[in-house]
Design an enzyme around this catalytic site. Structure first.
Site, short mmCIF file in Angstrom:
data_model
loop_
_atom_site.label_atom_id
_atom_site.label_comp_id
_atom_site.label_asym_id
_atom_site.label_seq_id
_atom_site.Cartn_x
_atom_site.Cartn_y
_atom_site.Cartn_z
N GLN A 52 69.21 -10.99 59.79
CA GLN A 52 68.79 -10.96 59.13
C GLN A 52 68.24 -9.34 58.87
OE1 GLN A 52 68.86 -11.72 54.43
NE2 GLN A 52 66.89 -11.83 54.56
N HIS A 83 51.84 17.12 87.95
CA HIS A 83 50.19 16.53 87.82
C HIS A 83 49.86 16.96 86.86
CE1 HIS A 83 51.40 14.05 91.41
NE2 HIS A 83 52.14 15.04 92.05
N GLU A 93 52.26 17.26 66.61
CA GLU A 93 51.39 15.61 66.85
C GLU A 93 51.96 14.26 66.44
OE1 GLU A 93 47.16 16.07 66.40
OE2 GLU A 93 47.37 17.97 65.77
N LYS A 102 40.31 25.52 61.78
CA LYS A 102 40.99 24.93 61.94
C LYS A 102 42.43 25.45 61.89
CE LYS A 102 41.06 22.49 64.98
NZ LYS A 102 40.69 21.51 64.91
N SER A 151 41.86 22.14 57.93
CA SER A 151 41.26 21.23 58.47
C SER A 151 40.70 20.60 57.31
CB SER A 151 39.54 20.72 59.34
OG SER A 151 39.01 20.05 59.56
#
Length: 523
Positions: free
Chosen positions: A381, A215, A349, A342, A336
């Site tokens: 096709q 979880h 991803e 960054k 970035s």
């Protein structure tokens, strides 16, 4: 307004958006210049994928054009062509034609001389395609007609005999099955490459304990090797599904013709053997209408994509500042355009994102095949582009996942700092009580109250004194501390397939042997 709208030649020739100044009787078009002359609009697909050779080559009579008095229009021709994508099948089309020509000669339906001319011509076409010298023509519709027409141009009358006892219906299915067979082999090789990368990653991180989650909440401590091998197991099932699919698709439709077979004395077993198929397909109607193998292949790819998306999601999370469990190298990261600090795990991803594309390819084919009557329909096709896309995407996802796995480092110090939180040893403490003869449900309650005590004291289970534990149940003794703490908890796992050190070592040995990995060096 009435005179303007009723004018036979209004000054604007296409719909415009109007604004009103003071009176509705004086509408003004916002973009009048765009519509002063009538543009000639063509459907977008009419202008895509055309080469200069195709555009300037005059039309020729279709190979099937005997009963027609008119040529198809340009729009129909461009809409119905498939050469823009099915030319990928050229190798397999040539293979099938060679096998078919050899069978026709063996059965006395064409001469040996004709066969040799056909085979030599096909070899030359193959060479020209490989060299980039072959001109693909839209007016020849598809890969089959392009190659047959080019062969006719090259060798003349013998080429006109090649289509004896063959329809494009069975021809395309033969090509497609051969293509899928090769594609499966390629994907399986890519799966193995990723498996090897994951096992090597496990080998270099022996003994590293990480939090296991259910979880997305802390659950139990597990060895990192154990978790990585879980993905290896998933990939192994993926390869098994593909092998099963390969076995089922490896039957030859060639000779089924349009749908009913032929009255000519062909030998379908000969062509099947020559092309490496298990046997000819038993039912000619099924042979030309079946797309189960496409659906099964796309389904197997979709499951692979789901597995890779889970791996991608996990590594994206682990690379975040909130987790910090892994650091990807710069070589598999991106930055970035606005935020200088960054460092993004973009490959994984995109692995996560591209899974949607592969699943979409499967849904396309399921929808395409729904409700189609037997036998062949031109709808079919449309089976190739989703398959081509699915295979290309899956191979890319597998390759970049392996590349990413080879260029990440696990941050042991950060992981160690994260381990105490979450009472990961709670279930092991319950096992301790079971071994003391206490029913599991009662043990569960006792440990739950132990955790509540820890929460109140802001401490870990191993920090509770023996007196505090005995206040919950007198069965606790000094040996309880051999079960507390993540290291002790991992040592207590002993069931087959569990995260215990000895169990994981056995699993690792199995995969090293199966994948033929050299423990002393990279693969």
């Amino acid at each position: 307004m009435e005179s303007l709208l009723s004018s036979p030649t209004p000054f604007f020739s296409s719909p415009s958006i109007f604004v009103s100044s003071q009176s509705v009787s004086n509408p003004r078009p916002i973009l009048p210049l765009l519509y002063r002359s009538k543009p000639r609009f063509e459907p977008l697909w009419c202008t895509m994928g055309q080469s200069s050779e195709t555009e300037t080559t005059p039309k020729e009579t279709k190979l099937w054009g005997g009963r027609f008095e008119e040529s198809v229009t340009d729009i129909v021709e461009k809409f119905t062509e498939s050469i823009s994508f099915d030319k990928q099948l050229y190798k397999h089309d040539i293979m099938g034609s060679k096998a078919h020509a050899s069978m026709l000669a063996e059965q006395g339906l064409i001469s040996v001389s004709d066969r040799d001319s056909i085979l030599q011509g096909l070899d030359e076409i193959d060479r020209r395609i490989e060299a980039g010298e072959f001109v693909w023509r839209t007016d020849r519709e598809d890969v089959h007609m392009n190659i047959e027409a080019a062969l006719t141009d090259m060798v003349g009358e013998p080429a006109k005999k090649l289509h004896t006892a063959r329809s494009r219906n069975d021809q395309v299915l033969t090509d497609f099955r051969l293509w899928c067979r090769d594609a499966i082999d390629r994907i399986i090789a890519s799966i193995r490459h990723l498996q090897v990368a994951l096992v090597n990653l496990a080998l270099t991180n022996e003994g590293l304990i990480i939090p296991g989650y259910t979880h997305l909440q802390r659950a139990q401590p597990v060895l990192l090797q154990h978790l990585l091998l879980a993905y290896v197991e998933q990939l192994d099932r993926d390869a098994g599904r593909l092998l099963d699919c390969r076995a089922r698709l490896n039957f030859c439709p060639l000779g089924a013709c349009a749908l009913a077979g032929t009255g000519l004395p062909i030998d379908r077993f000969m062509t099947s053997d020559a092309l490496g198929f298990t046997a000819p397909m038993r039912n000619s109607i099924d042979a030309v209408s079946d797309r189960d193998f496409v659906l099964e292949f796309l389904s197997a790819n979709s499951i692979i994509a789901i597995h890779l998306s889970r791996l991608g999601e996990e590594w994206v999370l682990w690379a975040s500042e909130e987790f910090g469990f892994i650091t990807p190298s710069d070589s598999v990261s991106t930055g970035s355009s606005i935020m200088p600090q960054k460092k993004n795990p973009d490959p994984m991803e995109l692995v996560r994102g591209k899974s949607a594309r592969v699943i979409g390819d499967l849904v396309t084919l399921l929808t395409l095949c729904k409700g189609l009557p037997l036998a062949y329909n031109r709808d079919l096709q449309e089976d190739k582009e989703p398959m081509f896309d699915s295979v290309k995407t899956i191979v890319g996802m597998l390759e970049v996942s392996a590349e990413f796995a080879q260029n990440i480092a696990f941050n042991e110090e950060r992981i160690q700092k994260a381990l105490p939180a979450g009472y990961l040893d709670a279930t092991t403490l319950a096992d301790y009580l079971v071994k003391k003869g206490i029913p599991f449900r009662t043990s569960h309650d006792i440990v739950g109250r132990s955790v509540a005590l820890c929460v109140a004291k802001s401490c870990q289970l191993q920090d509770l004194s023996l007196d505090e534990l005995r206040s919950l149940n007198p069965v606790f003794d000094h040996d309880v501390y051999e079960f507390l703490g993540v290291e002790n908890a991992v040592k207590k796992f002993s069931s087959y397939g569990s995260t215990g050190s000895a169990c994981v070592a056995d699993q690792l040995d199995y995969w090293v042997t199966k994948l033929e990995i050299n423990r002393t060096g990279p693969q």
